[in-house]
Motif scaffolding. Sequence first.
Motif, PDB file in Angstrom:
ATOM      1  N   UNK A 295       0.451  -1.058   0.437  1.00  0.00           N
ATOM      2  CA  UNK A 295      -0.445  -0.175   0.185  1.00  0.00           C
ATOM      3  C   UNK A 295       0.938   0.721   0.304  1.00  0.00           C
ATOM      4  N   UNK A 296       0.754   2.022  -1.070  1.00  0.00           N
ATOM      5  CA  UNK A 296       1.735   2.972  -1.581  1.00  0.00           C
ATOM      6  C   UNK A 296       1.159   3.920  -0.322  1.00  0.00           C
ATOM      7  N   UNK A 297       2.290   4.808   0.721  1.00  0.00           N
ATOM      8  CA  UNK A 297       2.387   5.835   1.881  1.00  0.00           C
ATOM      9  C   UNK A 297       1.282   4.721   3.193  1.00  0.00           C
ATOM     10  N   UNK A 298       2.429   3.851   3.492  1.00  0.00           N
ATOM     11  CA  UNK A 298       1.596   2.796   4.586  1.00  0.00           C
ATOM     12  C   UNK A 298       3.504   2.807   5.013  1.00  0.00           C
ATOM     13  N   UNK A 299       3.314   2.989   5.874  1.00  0.00           N
ATOM     14  CA  UNK A 299       4.865   2.922   7.375  1.00  0.00           C
ATOM     15  C   UNK A 299       4.492   2.346   7.933  1.00  0.00           C
ATOM     16  N   UNK A 300       3.670   1.574   8.860  1.00  0.00           N
ATOM     17  CA  UNK A 300       3.413   0.695   9.695  1.00  0.00           C
ATOM     18  C   UNK A 300       4.295   1.176  11.303  1.00  0.00           C
ATOM     19  N   UNK A 301       4.889   2.837  11.500  1.00  0.00           N
ATOM     20  CA  UNK A 301       5.322   2.850  12.187  1.00  0.00           C
ATOM     21  C   UNK A 301       4.864   3.097  14.031  1.00  0.00           C
ATOM     22  N   UNK A 302       5.853   2.714  14.610  1.00  0.00           N
ATOM     23  CA  UNK A 302       5.019   2.703  16.547  1.00  0.00           C
ATOM     24  C   UNK A 302       4.900   4.517  16.195  1.00  0.00           C
ATOM     25  N   UNK A 303       3.451   4.931  16.494  1.00  0.00           N
ATOM     26  CA  UNK A 303       3.311   6.152  17.251  1.00  0.00           C
ATOM     27  C   UNK A 303       2.617   6.324  18.348  1.00  0.00           C
ATOM     28  N   UNK A 304       2.888   5.205  18.984  1.00  0.00           N
ATOM     29  CA  UNK A 304       2.112   4.850  20.569  1.00  0.00           C
ATOM     30  C   UNK A 304       2.733   6.405  21.208  1.00  0.00           C
ATOM     31  N   UNK A 305       3.502   6.805  21.113  1.00  0.00           N
ATOM     32  CA  UNK A 305       4.785   8.350  21.623  1.00  0.00           C
ATOM     33  C   UNK A 305       2.923   9.299  21.151  1.00  0.00           C
ATOM     34  N   UNK A 306       2.495   9.401  20.136  1.00  0.00           N
ATOM     35  CA  UNK A 306       1.598  10.489  19.788  1.00  0.00           C
ATOM     36  C   UNK A 306       0.018  10.036  20.488  1.00  0.00           C
ATOM     37  N   UNK A 307      -0.856   8.534  20.733  1.00  0.00           N
ATOM     38  CA  UNK A 307      -1.777   7.838  21.344  1.00  0.00           C
ATOM     39  C   UNK A 307      -2.198   8.184  22.125  1.00  0.00           C
ATOM     40  N   UNK A 308      -3.704   8.573  22.739  1.00  0.00           N
ATOM     41  CA  UNK A 308      -4.069   8.621  23.517  1.00  0.00           C
ATOM     42  C   UNK A 308      -4.125   7.906  24.842  1.00  0.00           C
ATOM     43  N   UNK A 309      -3.681   6.908  24.196  1.00  0.00           N
ATOM     44  CA  UNK A 309      -3.418   5.822  25.043  1.00  0.00           C
ATOM     45  C   UNK A 309      -2.247   4.283  25.368  1.00  0.00           C
ATOM     46  N   UNK A 310      -1.210   5.690  25.098  1.00  0.00           N
ATOM     47  CA  UNK A 310       0.292   5.106  24.123  1.00  0.00           C
ATOM     48  C   UNK A 310       0.163   3.395  23.961  1.00  0.00           C
ATOM     49  N   UNK A 311      -0.608   2.931  23.068  1.00  0.00           N
ATOM     50  CA  UNK A 311      -0.585   1.935  22.404  1.00  0.00           C
ATOM     51  C   UNK A 311       0.203   1.645  20.783  1.00  0.00           C
ATOM     52  N   UNK A 312       0.794   1.179  20.424  1.00  0.00           N
ATOM     53  CA  UNK A 312       1.346   0.854  19.363  1.00  0.00           C
ATOM     54  C   UNK A 312      -0.336  -0.438  18.601  1.00  0.00           C
ATOM     55  N   UNK A 313      -0.778   0.260  17.561  1.00  0.00           N
ATOM     56  CA  UNK A 313      -1.683  -0.683  17.139  1.00  0.00           C
ATOM     57  C   UNK A 313      -1.429  -1.109  15.899  1.00  0.00           C
ATOM     58  N   UNK A 314      -0.141  -1.496  15.191  1.00  0.00           N
ATOM     59  CA  UNK A 314       0.905  -1.523  14.667  1.00  0.00           C
ATOM     60  C   UNK A 314       1.266  -2.860  14.679  1.00  0.00           C
TER      61      UNK A 314
END
Length: 340
Positions: A295-314
């Motif tokens: 999928x073009x543009x997909x990164x699947x990075x760990x964005x947990x630091x930016x999420x409200x619950x600090x979870x990494x859905x990826x």
Amino acid sequence: MRDLPLSPGDGALPVIDVSGLAAGGEAREDVAAGIGAACRAHGFFYVVGHGVDAALVHRLEELSRRFFAQDEATKMRWRMALGGRAWRGYFPLAGELTSGRPDWKEGLYLGTELPEDHPLVRARTPVHGPNLFPEIEGMRETILAYMDAVTKLGHRLMEGIALSLGLPSGYFAERYTADPLILFRIFNYPTQAVPQGMDVHWGVGEHTDYGLLTILHQDDVGGLQVRTPEGWIEAPPVANSFVCNIGDMLDRMTGGLYKSTPHRVTRNTSGRDRLSFPLFFDPNFEARVQRIEGLAGAQALDDSALRWDRANVHAFSGKYGDYLLAKVSKVFPQLRDEVL
């Protein structure tokens, strides 16, 4: 993360006429492009031209108001403790938690109606089973008709989302939603004050939804807010529309290209009770969630630091049901043992 300011005049959510999805051809491609732009920019959008009968929606509102107008003792005859593993029934004010804090709402949990002898129910599959329908004339039939109509809309919208990603229209149906997990809620946000000393700050606290797509009808009171990079914005009622938003699993599948967006509901001080009707159109309980390859543009990075619950859905890998149960067990801790 610090609370961002509310910017009610900035970044209004797009309104998309989705009637073209049924037309096919160029009209369908245009709608899909609009959905894709909204998913990349906000993860939230309104849909009109959806084909759901306005009279059915109005009837559900009227019957729901009749149910919530009853005293608590009467409503507790349909309490969630009686729903068992099906996770169905009524919960009272402050009976549901978000991030460990009670929300100032009451509600009725519902879902796909399955009889006791259905194989999934006999196998004691969590969040599957019969509903606890209030004994109000016409309410059972109206709820089932509404869920059926909005589920059909969900299938159509997921076709549009697939096309917006450059995928065949049946991509999600073939892998995840031929038999989707449908969970439906009827929420009432009362205008009454919170009792002294109760740790309640919101109608619903900041959160993201768990699955693929939420399709929400809200009445004309308002109170829904959406978090954007620039701050919180209002998602006010738009006549004859549904508000749609992306869930965590679509975020996971698209490698973060389509992000599940935090949202919340303010405490209701309007002087009138507020109703909302979220239907969660989610992967089948047993479906194993996978990232969309190439999928073009997909990164699947760990964005947990930016999420409200600090979870990494990826980082999640497994059945959707596992993800869902881990979440709902925190919402009603007293019922955790029923589903785990």
